[in-house]
Design an enzyme around this catalytic site. Structure first.
Site, PDB file in Angstrom:
ATOM      1  N   LYS A   1      18.557   5.036 -72.174  1.00 29.43           N
ATOM      2  CA  LYS A   1      19.358   4.147 -73.002  1.00 29.43           C
ATOM      3  C   LYS A   1      20.510   4.982 -73.572  1.00 29.43           C
ATOM      4  CE  LYS A   1      20.713   2.062 -76.794  1.00 29.43           C
ATOM      5  NZ  LYS A   1      22.145   2.385 -76.605  1.00 29.43           N
TER       6      LYS A   1
ATOM      7  N   GLU B   1      15.147  14.989 -81.599  1.00 32.22           N
ATOM      8  CA  GLU B   1      16.100  15.996 -82.076  1.00 32.22           C
ATOM      9  C   GLU B   1      17.158  15.253 -82.872  1.00 32.22           C
ATOM     10  OE1 GLU B   1      15.472  19.028 -82.228  1.00 32.22           O
ATOM     11  OE2 GLU B   1      13.764  18.984 -80.865  1.00 32.22           O
TER      12      GLU B   1
ATOM     13  N   CYS C   1      25.564  18.626 -83.234  1.00 28.65           N
ATOM     14  CA  CYS C   1      24.423  18.694 -84.153  1.00 28.65           C
ATOM     15  C   CYS C   1      24.254  20.120 -84.666  1.00 28.65           C
ATOM     16  CB  CYS C   1      23.166  18.222 -83.445  1.00 28.65           C
ATOM     17  SG  CYS C   1      22.909  19.073 -81.888  1.00 28.65           S
TER      18      CYS C   1
ATOM     19  N   GLU D   1      24.762  15.690 -93.906  1.00 25.30           N
ATOM     20  CA  GLU D   1      25.488  15.852 -92.646  1.00 25.30           C
ATOM     21  C   GLU D   1      26.753  14.981 -92.665  1.00 25.30           C
ATOM     22  OE1 GLU D   1      23.827  14.073 -88.968  1.00 25.30           O
ATOM     23  OE2 GLU D   1      24.180  16.014 -88.035  1.00 25.30           O
TER      24      GLU D   1
HETATM   25  P1  NAD Z   1      22.367   7.362 -83.559  1.00 20.99           P
HETATM   26  O1  NAD Z   1      21.031   7.686 -84.144  1.00 20.99           O
HETATM   27  O2  NAD Z   1      23.173   6.319 -84.221  1.00 20.99           O
HETATM   28  O3  NAD Z   1      22.185   6.886 -82.049  1.00 20.99           O
HETATM   29  C1  NAD Z   1      21.500   7.664 -81.098  1.00 20.99           C
HETATM   30  C2  NAD Z   1      20.927   6.732 -80.033  1.00 20.99           C
HETATM   31  O4  NAD Z   1      19.925   5.904 -80.638  1.00 20.99           O
HETATM   32  C3  NAD Z   1      21.956   5.783 -79.419  1.00 20.99           C
HETATM   33  O5  NAD Z   1      21.699   5.592 -78.056  1.00 20.99           O
HETATM   34  C4  NAD Z   1      21.700   4.491 -80.185  1.00 20.99           C
HETATM   35  O6  NAD Z   1      22.088   3.337 -79.469  1.00 20.99           O
HETATM   36  C5  NAD Z   1      20.202   4.547 -80.357  1.00 20.99           C
HETATM   37  N1  NAD Z   1      19.690   3.730 -81.475  1.00 20.99           N
HETATM   38  C6  NAD Z   1      20.364   3.253 -82.549  1.00 20.99           C
HETATM   39  N2  NAD Z   1      19.538   2.534 -83.335  1.00 20.99           N
HETATM   40  C7  NAD Z   1      18.313   2.569 -82.754  1.00 20.99           C
HETATM   41  C8  NAD Z   1      17.049   2.021 -83.103  1.00 20.99           C
HETATM   42  N3  NAD Z   1      16.864   1.305 -84.212  1.00 20.99           N
HETATM   43  N4  NAD Z   1      15.993   2.270 -82.288  1.00 20.99           N
HETATM   44  C9  NAD Z   1      16.155   3.030 -81.171  1.00 20.99           C
HETATM   45  N5  NAD Z   1      17.342   3.549 -80.787  1.00 20.99           N
HETATM   46  C10 NAD Z   1      18.414   3.328 -81.578  1.00 20.99           C
HETATM   47  O7  NAD Z   1      23.150   8.749 -83.435  1.00 20.99           O
HETATM   48  P2  NAD Z   1      24.632   8.984 -82.860  1.00 20.99           P
HETATM   49  O8  NAD Z   1      25.582   8.481 -83.890  1.00 20.99           O
HETATM   50  O9  NAD Z   1      24.742   8.475 -81.474  1.00 20.99           O
HETATM   51  O10 NAD Z   1      24.685  10.573 -82.768  1.00 20.99           O
HETATM   52  C11 NAD Z   1      24.979  11.383 -83.862  1.00 20.99           C
HETATM   53  C12 NAD Z   1      23.726  11.972 -84.460  1.00 20.99           C
HETATM   54  O11 NAD Z   1      22.989  12.635 -83.441  1.00 20.99           O
HETATM   55  C13 NAD Z   1      23.990  13.039 -85.509  1.00 20.99           C
HETATM   56  O12 NAD Z   1      23.129  12.860 -86.606  1.00 20.99           O
HETATM   57  C14 NAD Z   1      23.674  14.353 -84.809  1.00 20.99           C
HETATM   58  O13 NAD Z   1      23.291  15.387 -85.643  1.00 20.99           O
HETATM   59  C15 NAD Z   1      22.577  13.920 -83.897  1.00 20.99           C
HETATM   60  N6  NAD Z   1      22.464  14.839 -82.754  1.00 20.99           N
HETATM   61  C16 NAD Z   1      21.413  15.701 -82.739  1.00 20.99           C
HETATM   62  C17 NAD Z   1      21.275  16.607 -81.689  1.00 20.99           C
HETATM   63  C18 NAD Z   1      20.113  17.556 -81.653  1.00 20.99           C
HETATM   64  O14 NAD Z   1      19.822  18.103 -80.595  1.00 20.99           O
HETATM   65  N7  NAD Z   1      19.427  17.796 -82.755  1.00 20.99           N
HETATM   66  C19 NAD Z   1      22.213  16.626 -80.641  1.00 20.99           C
HETATM   67  C20 NAD Z   1      23.281  15.731 -80.704  1.00 20.99           C
HETATM   68  C21 NAD Z   1      23.378  14.825 -81.763  1.00 20.99           C
END
Ligand code: NAD
Length: 465
Positions: free
Chosen positions: A171, A246, A280, A365
């Site tokens: 997804k 993560e 991240c 963050e």
């Molecule tokens: P997000 O949590 O908004 O979305 C991540 C994914 O989850 C997307 O595909 C989104 O469609 C999906 N999603 C959203 N709501 C959901 C739900 N209720 N149930 C299941 N899936 C859902 O994050 P983002 O804005 O895409 O990415 C930024 C965040 O990701 C930042 O907080 C960053 O720190 C984190 N990040 C972490 C790492 C790591 O390895 N620790 C790496 C990259 C990004």
């Protein structure tokens, strides 16, 4: 403009509905995807379950050969894929090219593991008995990915899943559908059987939630925000499915008096402003001991002037970045760099000082090119500040003092420690993950450690007398 459809059971299906625009040029539509619902998840899981047993029965070197061929295809299309990645996510072309190369190398790394033995042979106390372990695939894995590494993260989740004999449903983030389409095209063209890889586009709250609740999903690997990740943890925990999360970070750098201020500024600028600060692992708070603080701030201001950065990924993310900067201004922050309004979705690199340790800008963050620099009196106080966070992904220290570096490596409460190197950027062969609210802290991603998440271990007693 490109229609990017779902991939279900080998067919490209769904009606293109949602447009993704180029953050550097919002007039340009770069991709249009379906806004799928739970019925697409059901179809994808049906296809994955059907395909998985035959895939698991395929010899591992043959599975690996498909990953290796997909790597070659992606490598041959590197320029086109990088341009599309840059158009949908906003990374500079150089950053996007580096990310596509990473996806190629990840496929090569896991593809070649098809030739590796797995499991071990153990001695038994019983006569005439050999014990060995087998690493069995889990079945179907759901992979939920963010927008900030739109091809590398899907690659580093699906490659270990596939080489281990699992089928997957991916997804992708709504903002970056095109990069996953290039990855899945390469795998399909390389001969991946229909149904082994499925991709469903749509709102995370609908698609991600349906995947998390479905009992056919044996394991879910998620990278994204802490808020969403913790919600998934509850759902997967209730049904005792395997989960890997993560999540967010508030990564810190500690600069000691003995560090070279200019070298430290280069390291912090790369950590804070590379990828527009949307990593991240980005550094967003820096602690300096008194003797280096002024020289470091001067050098960091100069570094900020010469940074080349892409736009912020979306209007929503830009508004959040600007709100954080406004909060800092209201709290009396001084601007060592930045402080000017954005131009389109381009935000100047921002260095703040004069903030208190409890400022929300120092604790929460931001996920943009904003870094706060604070003073500490000693190494010990600096280490306490670094660890005083709900997050624990990466942390760095600039010093020539071996004892301090080793003490920091042992006591920083994070998954990755960097000494005199940027907090961002890891080799593909090393375990990656965080602690505290940055991670489920169960299984690591990347390298051979990634295989643990996608397999379970079975112990076999073989009597032969
Ligand atoms: P997000 O949590 O908004 O979305 C991540 C994914 O989850 C997307 O595909 C989104 O469609 C999906 N999603 C959203 N709501 C959901 C739900 N209720 N149930 C299941 N899936 C859902 O994050 P983002 O804005 O895409 O990415 C930024 C965040 O990701 C930042 O907080 C960053 O720190 C984190 N990040 C972490 C790492 C790591 O390895 N620790 C790496 C990259 C990004």
């Amino acid at each position: 403009m490109t229609d990017v459809l779902n991939l279900i059971g080998g067919a490209r299906v769904g009606e293109p509905e949602i447009a993704r625009r180029n953050p550097a040029d919002p007039g340009e539509v770069v991709a249009v995807t379906p806004s799928s619902d739970a019925s697409a998840v059901d179809a994808a899981l049906t296809a994955a379950v059907e395909a998985q047993a035959a895939w698991a029965a395929t010899p591992a070197p043959a599975r690996g050969a498909i990953l290796l061929d997909a790597a070659d295809l992606l490598r041959s299309r590197q320029a086109e894929v990088a341009a599309d990645l840059s158009r949908e996510e906003g990374k500079t072309l150089a950053e996007a090219t580096g990310e596509v190369r990473r996806a190629v190398d990840v496929l090569r790394f896991f593809g070649s593991l098809g030739w590796r033995t797995s499991g071990e042979v153990l001695p038994s106390a019983l006569p005439g008995t050999t014990i060995f372990t087998r690493h069995e695939p889990l079945g179907v894995a759901a992979l939920i990915t963010p927008w900030n590494f739109p091809i590398a993260i899907p690659a580093w989740k699906l490659a270990p899943a596939l080489i281990s004999g699992n089928a997957v449903v991916v997804k992708p983030a709504e903002l970056t559908p095109l990069s996953v389409a290039h990855l899945s095209d390469a795998l399909v063209e390389a001969g991946l059987p229909a149904g082994v890889l499925n991709v469903v586009h749509g709102p995370g709250s609908v698609i991600g939630d349906a995947l998390a609740r479905d009992h056919r999903v044996a394991a879910l690997s998620f990278t994204g925000s802490t808020r969403v990740g913790l919600g998934l943890h509850r759902i997967l925990g209730e049904r005792r499915a395997r989960v890997q999360l993560e999540m967010g970070g508030k990564n810190a750098y500690l600069i000691l008096d003995d560090a070279d201020a200019h070298a430290a500024a280069r390291v912090v600028a790369a950590s804070a402003f590379g990828l527009t600060g949307q990593a991240c692992t980005a550094t967003s708070r820096v602690y300096c001991t008194p003797g280096v603080r002024e020289a470091f701030l001067g050098a960091l201001a100069k570094e900020a002037e010469s940074v080349t950065m892409g736009p912020v990924v979306s209007e929503q993310q830009l508004a959040a970045d600007v709100a954080a900067i406004d909060t800092a201004r209201a709290e009396g922050a001084e601007f060592v760099a930045g402080g000017r309004p954005p131009v389109g979705q381009f935000l100047p690199p921002t260095v703040l000082t004069g903030l208190g340790h409890d400022s929300s800008v120092v604790r929460e963050e931001i996920f943009g090119p904003v870094v706060a620099v604070l003073g500490v009196e000693s190494y010990e106080e600096g280490l306490d500040r670094v660890n005083d966070s709900r997050y624990g992904l990466t942390a760095g220290i600039c010093t020539q003092n071996l004892a301090a570096a080793h003490h920091f490596a042992a006591h920083a409460q994070v998954g990755v420690v960097k000494v005199n190197r940027p907090t961002t950027g890891l080799d593909l062969n090393v375990p990656f993950g965080g602690v505290k609210d940055s991670s489920s802290n169960t299984f690591r991603e990347q390298g051979t450690a990634a295989l643990d998440f996608y397999t379970w271990s079975k112990t076999v007693y073989m009597g032969h007398e």
